[in-house]
Design a protein around this motif. Structure first.
Motif, short mmCIF file in Angstrom:
data_model
loop_
_atom_site.label_atom_id
_atom_site.label_comp_id
_atom_site.label_asym_id
_atom_site.label_seq_id
_atom_site.Cartn_x
_atom_site.Cartn_y
_atom_site.Cartn_z
N VAL A 30 0.83 -1.20 0.00
CA VAL A 30 0.00 0.00 0.00
C VAL A 30 0.87 1.25 0.00
N HIS A 31 1.92 1.26 0.82
CA HIS A 31 2.82 2.42 0.86
C HIS A 31 3.46 2.64 -0.51
N ALA A 32 3.88 1.56 -1.16
CA ALA A 32 4.49 1.69 -2.48
C ALA A 32 3.51 2.30 -3.48
N LEU A 33 2.25 1.90 -3.41
CA LEU A 33 1.25 2.45 -4.32
C LEU A 33 0.84 3.86 -3.94
N GLN A 34 1.04 4.25 -2.69
CA GLN A 34 0.84 5.66 -2.34
C GLN A 34 1.88 6.53 -3.03
N VAL A 35 3.09 6.02 -3.17
CA VAL A 35 4.17 6.76 -3.82
C VAL A 35 4.04 6.68 -5.34
N ALA A 36 3.72 5.52 -5.86
CA ALA A 36 3.67 5.29 -7.31
C ALA A 36 2.40 4.51 -7.66
N PRO A 37 1.24 5.18 -7.73
CA PRO A 37 -0.04 4.48 -7.83
C PRO A 37 -0.22 3.61 -9.08
N ARG A 38 0.40 3.98 -10.20
CA ARG A 38 0.22 3.20 -11.43
C ARG A 38 1.50 2.45 -11.83
N ALA A 39 2.43 2.32 -10.91
CA ALA A 39 3.66 1.59 -11.23
C ALA A 39 3.34 0.13 -11.56
N PRO A 40 3.98 -0.44 -12.57
CA PRO A 40 3.74 -1.85 -12.89
C PRO A 40 4.26 -2.75 -11.80
N TRP A 41 3.66 -3.93 -11.68
CA TRP A 41 4.11 -4.88 -10.66
C TRP A 41 5.58 -5.23 -10.86
N SER A 42 6.01 -5.29 -12.11
CA SER A 42 7.42 -5.61 -12.38
C SER A 42 8.35 -4.53 -11.87
N GLY A 43 7.86 -3.26 -11.81
CA GLY A 43 8.67 -2.18 -11.27
C GLY A 43 8.68 -2.16 -9.75
N LEU A 44 7.59 -2.61 -9.13
CA LEU A 44 7.52 -2.63 -7.67
C LEU A 44 8.25 -3.83 -7.08
N ALA A 45 8.33 -4.92 -7.84
CA ALA A 45 8.89 -6.17 -7.31
C ALA A 45 10.30 -6.01 -6.75
N PRO A 46 11.26 -5.42 -7.47
CA PRO A 46 12.61 -5.33 -6.90
C PRO A 46 12.69 -4.40 -5.69
N GLN A 176 13.80 3.00 -0.36
CA GLN A 176 12.73 2.44 -1.18
C GLN A 176 11.83 3.55 -1.73
N GLN A 177 11.53 4.53 -0.89
CA GLN A 177 10.68 5.62 -1.34
C GLN A 177 11.36 6.44 -2.42
N ARG A 178 12.66 6.68 -2.30
CA ARG A 178 13.39 7.43 -3.33
C ARG A 178 13.37 6.67 -4.65
N THR A 179 13.53 5.36 -4.58
CA THR A 179 13.53 4.56 -5.81
C THR A 179 12.18 4.65 -6.51
N LEU A 180 11.10 4.61 -5.75
CA LEU A 180 9.77 4.68 -6.34
C LEU A 180 9.42 6.08 -6.82
N GLY A 181 10.04 7.08 -6.23
CA GLY A 181 9.67 8.45 -6.54
C GLY A 181 10.60 9.13 -7.51
N THR A 182 11.17 8.39 -8.46
CA THR A 182 12.15 8.96 -9.40
C THR A 182 11.52 9.39 -10.71
N ALA A 183 10.20 9.58 -10.73
CA ALA A 183 9.55 10.02 -11.98
C ALA A 183 10.01 11.42 -12.35
N SER A 184 9.89 11.75 -13.62
CA SER A 184 10.32 13.06 -14.13
C SER A 184 9.50 14.18 -13.48
N ASP A 185 10.21 15.29 -13.19
CA ASP A 185 9.54 16.46 -12.64
C ASP A 185 9.06 17.41 -13.73
N GLU A 186 9.24 17.05 -14.99
CA GLU A 186 8.83 17.92 -16.09
C GLU A 186 7.31 18.10 -16.08
N THR A 187 6.86 19.32 -16.16
CA THR A 187 5.44 19.62 -16.18
C THR A 187 4.97 19.76 -17.62
#
Length: 362
Positions: A30-46, A176-187
């Motif tokens: 749940v915490h992982a999906l709070q950070v990255a709600p649409r992340a693929p399972w393959s991205g969350l697994a590691p 773990q949170q930093r790894t999940l939160g590495t999406a681009s900041d470009e608006t």
């Protein structure tokens, strides 16, 4: 005008058996999906150290039982001047009519949250509307005519410092949170919200992890178009994703609400600092005798005096006008909840009219 059909396929009703507790993997997921709600399972697994198949199976079980869910609601877009027309509305209700009024209003599309609160209040609604005129119409033409409602008292949100989407379970470490939160900041470049965009927000509201192909079929566009528009909606802030959990299972089962009077020169500073508090789910400047509202999830009722004492110590010029506790959350951001906090139904949040961007939700 304000009512909508209830999708009960996500649950079985308010009078249901006690929910199964969440284990450590459930909480981490749940915490992982709070950070990255649409992340693929393959991205969350590691990140979580569990294979993708197991994560998908766990999530199906959590969402099917209503213990956790990922939703979407309309946002104002980045750089917008405010949250749209959002209000906290207090209702006084006739004796004996509380349950009927609560259940009636949980089916309203504009009443995005419905809570039974203590200490002199009956119901507190979070109401979204495209503008002040629409909000006024909802209060006059809908709320005032619900049998059992005695009075309606609105507090308009003038600035939203924090909303529930930023609250975290604290089950993952900082790495773990930093790894999940590495999406681009470009608006992305801003543009007008279209009918297709609004349809996608509604489709994501029911299940924000729905695959692009399913979203495309739902709104009648190609998968490529759906993918491009979803990315723009999320990146531009016109769509907000939120992973929620049944509050009674979260470890923070108590919801406390604070109505504060802050000297106007200090309002933004105090509002932002409250927003940074780990237990605060909402911090907002509001109209009325209190000009700052804060909602918190706490581990126990005993934490209330400690928080208030710390607040006064840090901000001696802040006056606590009132504090209250939520006795029952009947609805949270479009989701109808059982007494144990599980999601048992969904009312689409159709908060806008015309082509303008919609308001944000807390």
């Amino acid at each position: 005008m304000a009512q909508d059909s209830v999708d009960s396929s996500v649950g079985t009703g308010r009078a249901a058996a006690a929910a199964e507790p969440l284990d450590e993997l459930d909480l981490a997921l749940v915490h992982a999906l709070q950070v990255a709600p649409r992340a693929p399972w393959s991205g969350l697994a590691p990140v979580l150290g569990v294979d993708a198949v197991t994560l998908a199976r766990r999530w199906r079980r959590l969402s099917a039982s209503g213990r956790a869910w990922v939703t979407c609601y309309a946002g104002p877009g980045r750089g917008a001047g405010g949250p749209g027309c959002l209000a906290l509305v207090e209702l006084a209700v006739e004796r004996g009519a509380l349950a009927a009024v609560r259940d009636t209003l949980t089916r309203d599309a504009q009443a995005v949250s419905v809570e039974h609160v203590s200490d002199g209040r009956d119901l507190l609604l979070t109401v979204g509307a495209p503008d002040a005129a629409a909000l006024s119409a909802y209060m006059q033409q809908r709320l005032s005519h619900v049998p059992g409602v005695v009075s309606v008292r609105p507090h308009l949100v003038t600035r939203l410092y924090q909303e529930g989407a930023a609250w975290r379970l604290r089950a993952l470490d900082a790495g773990q949170q930093r790894t999940l939160g590495t999406a681009s900041d470009e608006t992305p470049r801003d543009r007008r919200v279209t009918a297709v965009d609004r349809a996608l927000v509604l489709a994501l509201g029911r299940d924000a992890r729905a695959p692009v192909n399913a979203l495309a079929r739902n709104v009648g566009v190609s998968p490529a178009t759906a993918a491009r528009r979803v990315a723009w909606l999320i990146g531009s802030g016109h769509a907000r994703l939120r992973c929620e959990v049944a509050h009674t299972l979260s470890g923070w089962p108590v919801t406390a609400l604070w109505w504060l009077r802050v000297p106007p020169p200090d309002l933004d500073e105090v509002g932002r600092r409250l927003a940074a508090h780990a237990d605060v789910r909402m911090s907002a400047a509001v109209t009325g005798p209190a000009n700052l509202y804060a909602a918190m999830w706490l581990r126990s009722l005993g934490d209330l005096p400690a928080f208030e004492a710390d607040l006064i110590r840090r901000y001696p010029r802040v006056e606590v006008l009132d504090r209250t506790v939520v006795l029952d959350s009947a609805k949270r951001i479009g989701r109808i909840l059982a007494a144990d906090g599980r999601c048992v139904g969904y009312v689409p949040m159709k908060l806008w009219e015309g082509e303008d961007g919609p308001p944000s939700a807390p």
